[in-house]
Design a protein around this motif. Structure first.
Motif, PDB file in Angstrom:
ATOM      1  N   GLU A  28       0.837  -1.188   0.000  1.00 37.43           N
ATOM      2  CA  GLU A  28       0.000   0.000   0.000  1.00 37.43           C
ATOM      3  C   GLU A  28       0.879   1.247   0.000  1.00 37.43           C
ATOM      4  OE1 GLU A  28      -3.931  -1.295   2.484  1.00 37.43           O
ATOM      5  OE2 GLU A  28      -2.155  -0.761   3.662  1.00 37.43           O
ATOM      6  N   MET A  29       0.308   2.322  -0.534  1.00 40.33           N
ATOM      7  CA  MET A  29       0.998   3.607  -0.558  1.00 40.33           C
ATOM      8  C   MET A  29       0.007   4.708  -0.211  1.00 40.33           C
ATOM      9  SD  MET A  29       3.235   3.222  -4.070  1.00 40.33           S
ATOM     10  CE  MET A  29       4.291   4.639  -3.767  1.00 40.33           C
ATOM     11  N   LEU A  69       6.900   9.434  -5.497  1.00 40.02           N
ATOM     12  CA  LEU A  69       7.247   8.523  -6.593  1.00 40.02           C
ATOM     13  C   LEU A  69       7.152   9.226  -7.941  1.00 40.02           C
ATOM     14  CD1 LEU A  69       7.588   5.536  -7.774  1.00 40.02           C
ATOM     15  CD2 LEU A  69       5.088   5.552  -7.876  1.00 40.02           C
ATOM     16  N   LEU A  70       6.053   9.961  -8.132  1.00 41.76           N
ATOM     17  CA  LEU A  70       5.803  10.611  -9.424  1.00 41.76           C
ATOM     18  C   LEU A  70       6.467  11.975  -9.554  1.00 41.76           C
ATOM     19  CD1 LEU A  70       1.983   9.823  -9.808  1.00 41.76           C
ATOM     20  CD2 LEU A  70       3.939   8.512 -10.698  1.00 41.76           C
ATOM     21  N   GLU A  71       6.998  12.482  -8.435  1.00 38.84           N
ATOM     22  CA  GLU A  71       7.592  13.820  -8.394  1.00 38.84           C
ATOM     23  C   GLU A  71       6.581  14.875  -8.828  1.00 38.84           C
ATOM     24  OE1 GLU A  71      11.145  13.422 -10.764  1.00 38.84           O
ATOM     25  OE2 GLU A  71      12.211  12.396  -9.149  1.00 38.84           O
ATOM     26  N   VAL A  72       5.381  14.791  -8.205  1.00 40.11           N
ATOM     27  CA  VAL A  72       4.302  15.734  -8.461  1.00 40.11           C
ATOM     28  C   VAL A  72       3.761  16.214  -7.125  1.00 40.11           C
ATOM     29  CG1 VAL A  72       3.661  14.648 -10.667  1.00 40.11           C
ATOM     30  CG2 VAL A  72       2.522  13.926  -8.553  1.00 40.11           C
ATOM     31  N   GLY A 129      -8.888   2.266  -1.561  1.00 36.67           N
ATOM     32  CA  GLY A 129      -8.335   3.001  -0.433  1.00 36.67           C
ATOM     33  C   GLY A 129      -8.798   2.416   0.887  1.00 36.67           C
ATOM     34  N   ARG A 130      -7.932   2.542   1.874  1.00 36.26           N
ATOM     35  CA  ARG A 130      -8.230   2.091   3.232  1.00 36.26           C
ATOM     36  C   ARG A 130      -7.811   3.204   4.176  1.00 36.26           C
ATOM     37  NH1 ARG A 130      -5.068   0.260   7.183  1.00 36.26           N
ATOM     38  NH2 ARG A 130      -3.247   0.060   5.834  1.00 36.26           N
ATOM     39  N   PHE A 188      -4.536   4.696   2.744  1.00 33.69           N
ATOM     40  CA  PHE A 188      -3.569   3.801   2.114  1.00 33.69           C
ATOM     41  C   PHE A 188      -4.232   3.156   0.911  1.00 33.69           C
ATOM     42  CE2 PHE A 188      -2.204   4.269   6.444  1.00 33.69           C
ATOM     43  CZ  PHE A 188      -0.822   4.331   6.352  1.00 33.69           C
ATOM     44  N   TYR A 189      -3.564   3.225  -0.225  1.00 30.87           N
ATOM     45  CA  TYR A 189      -4.107   2.672  -1.461  1.00 30.87           C
ATOM     46  C   TYR A 189      -3.379   1.386  -1.807  1.00 30.87           C
ATOM     47  CZ  TYR A 189      -6.489   7.087  -2.065  1.00 30.87           C
ATOM     48  OH  TYR A 189      -7.304   8.169  -1.882  1.00 30.87           O
TER      49      TYR A 189
END
Length: 125
Positions: free
Chosen positions: A59-60, A68-71, A91-92, A99-100
């Motif tokens: 999860e992230m 991660l995406l630099e956004v 999602g949780r 947390f996805y």
């Protein structure tokens, strides 16, 4: 501006016959597949799916996806919402954080649907 993704029942598993099979005839199945493919038609969203695919149950948070995406976090949240609306992640909530995680069943269903078959008894020619 691109149109919004169609609303699909993200809680229901995507279940349809592979493209090219005689069983595939439902317009609803076509919409469900197209919605999921449209959600995956963005390089950043593919990167999120790749990151979540590292191991089952990974999860992230939105903040981790933004890194991660630099956004910015709102952009990461947008990508996660698109993937969640398509039923590819879920999602949780844990306190203030969400947390996805990857919905493996949905990813496997998309893979099965894209396993194109051509029946020997085809009468289209």
């Amino acid at each position: 501006m691109p149109s919004a993704l169609p609303v699909v029942d993200a809680s229901a598993p995507l279940c349809c016959a592979p493209l090219g099979s005689h069983e595939f005839s439902s317009a609803d199945d076509a919409v469900a597949i197209a919605a999921r493919l449209r959600a995956l038609a963005d390089a950043n969203r593919v990167r999120v799916i790749q990151a979540l695919s590292c191991c089952e149950g990974h999860e992230m948070t939105t903040t981790e996806v933004a890194g991660l995406l630099e956004v910015a976090a709102p952009t990461a949240s947008h990508h996660l919402r698109q993937l969640e609306a398509a039923g590819l992640v879920q999602g949780r909530r844990d306190g203030a954080k969400v947390f996805y995680g990857l919905r493996l069943d949905a990813m496997h269903a998309v893979s099965r649907a894209l396993h194109v078959t051509c029946g020997a008894d085809c009468h289209c020619c």
